[in-house]
Write a protein that holds these residues in place. Sequence first.
Motif, PDB file in Angstrom:
ATOM      1  N   ILE A  21       0.843  -1.204   0.000  1.00  0.00           N
ATOM      2  CA  ILE A  21       0.000   0.000   0.000  1.00  0.00           C
ATOM      3  C   ILE A  21       0.874   1.248   0.000  1.00  0.00           C
ATOM      4  CG2 ILE A  21      -1.629   1.340   1.413  1.00  0.00           C
ATOM      5  CD1 ILE A  21      -2.728  -1.480   2.328  1.00  0.00           C
ATOM      6  N   ASP A  22       1.853   1.297   0.891  1.00  0.00           N
ATOM      7  CA  ASP A  22       2.756   2.433   1.024  1.00  0.00           C
ATOM      8  C   ASP A  22       3.539   2.658  -0.273  1.00  0.00           C
ATOM      9  OD1 ASP A  22       4.558   4.375   1.898  1.00  0.00           O
ATOM     10  OD2 ASP A  22       5.281   3.220   3.602  1.00  0.00           O
ATOM     11  N   PHE A  23       4.079   1.597  -0.826  1.00  0.00           N
ATOM     12  CA  PHE A  23       4.907   1.670  -2.026  1.00  0.00           C
ATOM     13  C   PHE A  23       4.119   2.196  -3.227  1.00  0.00           C
ATOM     14  CE2 PHE A  23       7.132  -0.142  -5.711  1.00  0.00           C
ATOM     15  CZ  PHE A  23       8.439   0.205  -5.431  1.00  0.00           C
ATOM     16  N   VAL A  24       2.923   1.658  -3.409  1.00  0.00           N
ATOM     17  CA  VAL A  24       2.089   2.086  -4.541  1.00  0.00           C
ATOM     18  C   VAL A  24       1.708   3.561  -4.398  1.00  0.00           C
ATOM     19  CG1 VAL A  24      -0.187   1.781  -5.624  1.00  0.00           C
ATOM     20  CG2 VAL A  24       1.239  -0.210  -5.125  1.00  0.00           C
ATOM     21  N   ILE A  25       1.273   3.946  -3.205  1.00  0.00           N
ATOM     22  CA  ILE A  25       0.885   5.345  -2.989  1.00  0.00           C
ATOM     23  C   ILE A  25       2.090   6.272  -3.139  1.00  0.00           C
ATOM     24  CG2 ILE A  25       0.038   6.999  -1.261  1.00  0.00           C
ATOM     25  CD1 ILE A  25      -1.800   4.675  -0.280  1.00  0.00           C
ATOM     26  N   LEU A  46       9.456  12.723  -1.370  1.00  0.00           N
ATOM     27  CA  LEU A  46       9.163  12.950   0.048  1.00  0.00           C
ATOM     28  C   LEU A  46       7.670  13.141   0.296  1.00  0.00           C
ATOM     29  CD1 LEU A  46      12.115  15.274   1.082  1.00  0.00           C
ATOM     30  CD2 LEU A  46      11.776  12.870   1.704  1.00  0.00           C
ATOM     31  N   ILE A  47       7.003  13.876  -0.571  1.00  0.00           N
ATOM     32  CA  ILE A  47       5.555  14.069  -0.406  1.00  0.00           C
ATOM     33  C   ILE A  47       4.824  12.756  -0.626  1.00  0.00           C
ATOM     34  CG2 ILE A  47       3.522  15.224  -1.368  1.00  0.00           C
ATOM     35  CD1 ILE A  47       5.431  17.642  -1.931  1.00  0.00           C
ATOM     36  N   GLY A  48       5.213  12.028  -1.660  1.00  0.00           N
ATOM     37  CA  GLY A  48       4.603  10.719  -1.909  1.00  0.00           C
ATOM     38  C   GLY A  48       4.823   9.766  -0.745  1.00  0.00           C
ATOM     39  N   ALA A  49       6.037   9.763  -0.212  1.00  0.00           N
ATOM     40  CA  ALA A  49       6.359   8.885   0.914  1.00  0.00           C
ATOM     41  C   ALA A  49       5.544   9.248   2.148  1.00  0.00           C
ATOM     42  CB  ALA A  49       7.852   8.953   1.225  1.00  0.00           C
ATOM     43  N   PHE A  50       5.323  10.531   2.354  1.00  0.00           N
ATOM     44  CA  PHE A  50       4.518  10.962   3.499  1.00  0.00           C
ATOM     45  C   PHE A  50       3.111  10.368   3.407  1.00  0.00           C
ATOM     46  CE2 PHE A  50       1.303  13.828   5.183  1.00  0.00           C
ATOM     47  CZ  PHE A  50       1.680  13.895   6.522  1.00  0.00           C
ATOM     48  N   SER A  56      -0.652   3.806   5.209  1.00  0.00           N
ATOM     49  CA  SER A  56      -0.240   2.463   5.625  1.00  0.00           C
ATOM     50  C   SER A  56      -0.162   2.331   7.145  1.00  0.00           C
ATOM     51  CB  SER A  56       1.085   2.077   4.977  1.00  0.00           C
ATOM     52  OG  SER A  56       2.157   2.796   5.530  1.00  0.00           O
ATOM     53  N   VAL A  57       0.130   3.418   7.870  1.00  0.00           N
ATOM     54  CA  VAL A  57       0.178   3.356   9.345  1.00  0.00           C
ATOM     55  C   VAL A  57      -1.201   3.027   9.913  1.00  0.00           C
ATOM     56  CG1 VAL A  57       0.344   4.824  11.412  1.00  0.00           C
ATOM     57  CG2 VAL A  57       2.222   4.719   9.815  1.00  0.00           C
ATOM     58  N   ILE A  58      -2.222   3.636   9.373  1.00  0.00           N
ATOM     59  CA  ILE A  58      -3.579   3.366   9.863  1.00  0.00           C
ATOM     60  C   ILE A  58      -3.939   1.900   9.639  1.00  0.00           C
ATOM     61  CG2 ILE A  58      -6.030   3.897   9.508  1.00  0.00           C
ATOM     62  CD1 ILE A  58      -5.022   6.799   8.784  1.00  0.00           C
ATOM     63  N   ILE A  59      -3.669   1.407   8.458  1.00  0.00           N
ATOM     64  CA  ILE A  59      -3.963   0.009   8.147  1.00  0.00           C
ATOM     65  C   ILE A  59      -3.076  -0.913   8.986  1.00  0.00           C
ATOM     66  CG2 ILE A  59      -3.895  -1.735   6.315  1.00  0.00           C
ATOM     67  CD1 ILE A  59      -4.665   0.658   4.406  1.00  0.00           C
ATOM     68  N   ASN A  60      -1.814  -0.527   9.157  1.00  0.00           N
ATOM     69  CA  ASN A  60      -0.883  -1.319   9.953  1.00  0.00           C
ATOM     70  C   ASN A  60      -1.342  -1.426  11.403  1.00  0.00           C
ATOM     71  OD1 ASN A  60       1.511  -2.286  11.327  1.00  0.00           O
ATOM     72  ND2 ASN A  60       2.627  -1.719   9.483  1.00  0.00           N
ATOM     73  N   VAL A 122      15.055   5.438  -8.700  1.00  0.00           N
ATOM     74  CA  VAL A 122      15.742   5.885  -7.481  1.00  0.00           C
ATOM     75  C   VAL A 122      14.734   6.097  -6.355  1.00  0.00           C
ATOM     76  CG1 VAL A 122      15.812   8.396  -7.827  1.00  0.00           C
ATOM     77  CG2 VAL A 122      17.655   7.258  -6.604  1.00  0.00           C
ATOM     78  N   THR A 123      13.536   6.582  -6.683  1.00  0.00           N
ATOM     79  CA  THR A 123      12.489   6.742  -5.663  1.00  0.00           C
ATOM     80  C   THR A 123      12.106   5.381  -5.094  1.00  0.00           C
ATOM     81  OG1 THR A 123      11.635   8.737  -6.714  1.00  0.00           O
ATOM     82  CG2 THR A 123      10.150   7.592  -5.219  1.00  0.00           C
ATOM     83  N   ALA A 124      11.905   4.406  -5.976  1.00  0.00           N
ATOM     84  CA  ALA A 124      11.540   3.055  -5.534  1.00  0.00           C
ATOM     85  C   ALA A 124      12.647   2.428  -4.693  1.00  0.00           C
ATOM     86  CB  ALA A 124      11.217   2.184  -6.746  1.00  0.00           C
ATOM     87  N   GLY A 125      13.892   2.572  -5.147  1.00  0.00           N
ATOM     88  CA  GLY A 125      15.019   1.995  -4.406  1.00  0.00           C
ATOM     89  C   GLY A 125      15.188   2.613  -3.033  1.00  0.00           C
ATOM     90  N   ALA A 126      15.079   3.931  -2.968  1.00  0.00           N
ATOM     91  CA  ALA A 126      15.194   4.620  -1.678  1.00  0.00           C
ATOM     92  C   ALA A 126      14.082   4.177  -0.734  1.00  0.00           C
ATOM     93  CB  ALA A 126      15.156   6.137  -1.889  1.00  0.00           C
TER      94      ALA A 126
END
Length: 150
Positions: A21-25, A46-50, A56-60, A122-126
């Motif tokens: 979920i986190d990765f796709v978003i 950074l915005i996407g990761a936020f 994902s935290v809520i679901i987690n 690079v975004t995916a790898g990070a």
Amino acid sequence: MEKLIQQILKFGVVGVVCFTIDFVITNAVAAILRTGLHMQTGAAALIGAFWGFVISVIINYLLSMKYVFERKEDMSRRREFIIFTILSLFGLALNEGIIKVSIDVIYENSAWLQSFIGPALVTAGAKIVATGIVMVYNFITRKIFLEKKD
């Protein structure tokens, strides 16, 4: 020891679901910001990761407290969620810091890396590196602060 191994495996399953979920978003939002708003790779990531992290935290929380950790009987669900969220915010800071260093410090200052790795990769790898580190942090802190002691 067997109980701990089972718990780690359950945590892993919940982690895979939440990571997906986190990765796709993360990557969808970053791609939209890069292409639609012409935002720089690091800021978009950074915005996407936020947003990926928040959802994902809520679901987690819901999955972890139902399937992974044994709730403390003397702790209200409200307090439990607040502690979970605070621990997750530290995880978010760690997550964002790793992504920022990976992209803005390492990638943006390396013509060699930029020559064969594009912004999406690079975004995916990070994100993958950050997730691995934050996953260990999450398990340890949730076990210490949220789980019922035997």
